[in-house]
Design an enzyme around this catalytic site. Sequence first.
Site, PDB file in Angstrom:
ATOM      1  CD1 TRP A  36       0.841  -0.392   3.350  1.00 23.59           C
ATOM      2  CD2 TRP A  36      -1.026   1.586   3.673  1.00 23.59           C
ATOM      3  NE1 TRP A  36       0.621   0.637   3.549  1.00 23.59           N
ATOM      4  CE2 TRP A  36       0.074   1.473   5.077  1.00 23.59           C
ATOM      5  CE3 TRP A  36      -1.738   2.768   3.848  1.00 23.59           C
ATOM      6  CZ2 TRP A  36      -0.119   2.378   5.277  1.00 23.59           C
ATOM      7  CZ3 TRP A  36      -1.980   2.910   4.718  1.00 23.59           C
ATOM      8  CH2 TRP A  36      -1.414   2.872   5.895  1.00 23.59           C
ATOM      9  CG  ASP A  37       5.280   1.113   1.119  1.00 22.45           C
ATOM     10  OD1 ASP A  37       4.502  -0.438   1.442  1.00 22.45           O
ATOM     11  OD2 ASP A  37       5.713   1.305   1.604  1.00 22.45           O
ATOM     12  CD  GLU A  43       2.618  -3.193   8.426  1.00 27.73           C
ATOM     13  OE1 GLU A  43       1.989  -4.641   7.875  1.00 27.73           O
ATOM     14  OE2 GLU A  43       3.560  -3.014   9.547  1.00 27.73           O
ATOM     15  CE  LYS A  88       5.974  -1.514  11.211  1.00 33.49           C
ATOM     16  NZ  LYS A  88       6.214  -2.776   9.734  1.00 33.49           N
ATOM     17  CD  GLN A  89       2.568   1.115   9.332  1.00 32.35           C
ATOM     18  OE1 GLN A  89       3.274   2.376   8.899  1.00 32.35           O
ATOM     19  NE2 GLN A  89       1.937   0.650   9.135  1.00 32.35           N
TER      20      GLN A  89
END
Length: 765
Positions: free
Chosen positions: A326-327, A465, A586-587
């Site tokens: 998905w980057d 994640e 994680k983010q």
Amino acid sequence: NGFFGTRGAMEETTAGEANYPGTYIAGMYNRLITPISGRDIENEDFVNVPNWLKINFKIDDENWFNPNNTIINSISRELDFRTGLLSKTMLVTDMEGRQTKIESCRMASMSNMHLAAIKYKVTPLNYSGPMSFCSSLDGTHKNEGVKRYNSLNQQHLEPMTQGGDGNTTFLKVKTTQSNIEIVEAAKLQFRVDGIDQPVAHGVSTDDGIVYTMIDYQAKEGETIELEKLVSIYTSQFGEKDILTQALWDVENINSFDELLIDSTKAWEDIWEKTDIEIKGDRMSQKLLRMHIYHLMVSASPHNVKLDASVTARGLHGEAYRGHIFWDELFIMPFYDIHFPEVARSILMYRYRRLDKARKYASEYGFNGAMFPWQSGSDGREETQVVHLNPISGEWGEDHSSLQRHVSLAIAYNTWQYFHITDDINFIEKYGAEMFLEICRFWASKAEKDSLTGKYSIKRVMGPDEFHEMYPDADESGLKDNAYTNIMVSWMLGTVPVMLSKMSDASQKEIFSKISLKQTELKLWIEISKNLHLVISDEGIISQYDGYFDLKELDWDYYREKYGNIYRMDRLLKAEGKSADDYKVAKQADALMTFYNLDKEKVDQILTDLGYRLPADYLSKNLSYYLARTSHGSTLSRVVHAQLADIAGDDELSWKLYSNALSSDYNDIQGGTTAEGIHAGVMAGTVMIAISTYAGVDLRGDMLSIEPTLPKQWKHMKFRLKFKNVQYSITVTPNNVAIFADADTQVKVLHKTYPIQSNKPAEIQY
């Protein structure tokens, strides 16, 4: 150069602890099977293709020069972002006291995607005598760029043919499973003090490798130069007779310098469009240009001809096996505003794999198209089913394919590309079909609660994640992830807008092609206004249903114990615990919504869903989740930097942004950059500079500017294209200067200003 990328390993080295030569080609994959724990595990890898770099020398009949076991008196290495030229100068002393100066420069052509070249010079400084030189093309290696993969089967190349005559050599190999042929051809030119020398070239071969040997009686103080001109072709995109083409190329390249001139001109065009000029902060200036450079060598105008997207690690290494994630969500905006034709080609990579996404959805009992979390050659799911924890050394189940939000990213990218470029041809022929099939998937995944009338979406993972399942659950996946549900609401609500932009004929065609009914559209609107979220009385949006029931983590304890706690999931697993039990991310996850959509749009979606939140809910959510986020992904800092700016915390925004900006430069994750750059964070930092600090918002119908420059940035200048108008914009703490190539209107601090074609406008504030 977008087609291929070569790592910065020295020409004289081979793979080992200190060196790792690697060349990677866009879309070049191979699939192998490895027995693990009693079952066969299949992985598709990004192939390290034959090494075209190798040039070396020896004095008399001694060992070949090795920079790892000699005395290096001085060394200088330089990568020129302006031209893509990598140069080195070394002064070395061997065990006999002989001093040698070694110089090299090399390039991948930005004017012809198949060409590369090296200029290699050796000067004996205090000796004379016989020297031998060797140049090779080598396809005998394995993929060994990521240590944790090395227990897997990594022999991706097998030899086909090799040979040469005089100063020209060639090598042809193929991948072992995907059967892609790769050809490299090279021509050597030998000079002494700048004058061509008629020396004998001895060609020898082994399976998968070809050598060219030159012997020469060297004299003290004279400079011996080898110029190696290389052509690289593959069969993967339908090229025919690639060996003949490669040999023709090298025979018709006159010199390194000629190739460099042509390539530099192509780079000039790129920098004219993409450069960001910063005054007052030299480090930010350097790093932004570094990021732009690495993006452009990962996907360039060459990519319009290729069926490939941008891998998470560019064309720089083997991490994540060169897969597409998905980057793209972070990467695409850079190409939307600078190279829309490249952005379109990235979307076409997804469109060509739409049938695979349909099949993937069907296999799981859903309608429409479900794109894979990791995509490679043909669009099937490439996410591994087991994953090695480098801390514990144990293999464990991998549930990350449940990150179905990758399909939302593709839908979002499709809409944003169209919104920025007005490319209705793409929407009518390809984009709408992809967008609508993704909508169809999510509608089939949403389940209605007959009591509340709300729709829920189960068995997903969010961007976080770390959370894969509920504590003590029998199955993986989570329910009502806030990011997923809000983005689904946005996507389904966007369908009527997209259809209204299309001609009646194209609407009719797409309805017929995918058998779309009006009843489906009505259902989508109903779902878009009735998705379930969990929100606390204080206005905290729960990351997913059940998140508030998790345990709090003792962050101070883990910081003191481990220092680096970015990958808290691995640390917890190594202790026999699970991140699934804790409020640790994680983010950005729930907050990621505000990176994609402006706050007014999110406010409207929440209102339409029937939720009322306090006016300061964003700052409350930012504080809540920041305190529980380890930033295990460098992308986390990019997102949070923008969110902190929105919330008015300039100091926090800059801290997070500067960390993201230097993350690869300083390798803040401790070794990950060696496995390939992080293309998403590089693009994200470039776009944050434009969208957050210069304040350029392209999400409306009119370009809007609300600058919040970091205090050390005294001047910022950049270019972009929006709705077919090319802009040059300069932002200072006191004014904005705008130059456009067509009549237009721009909002600056909520006030609309007319801009006349090719007439500079300056707006004070």
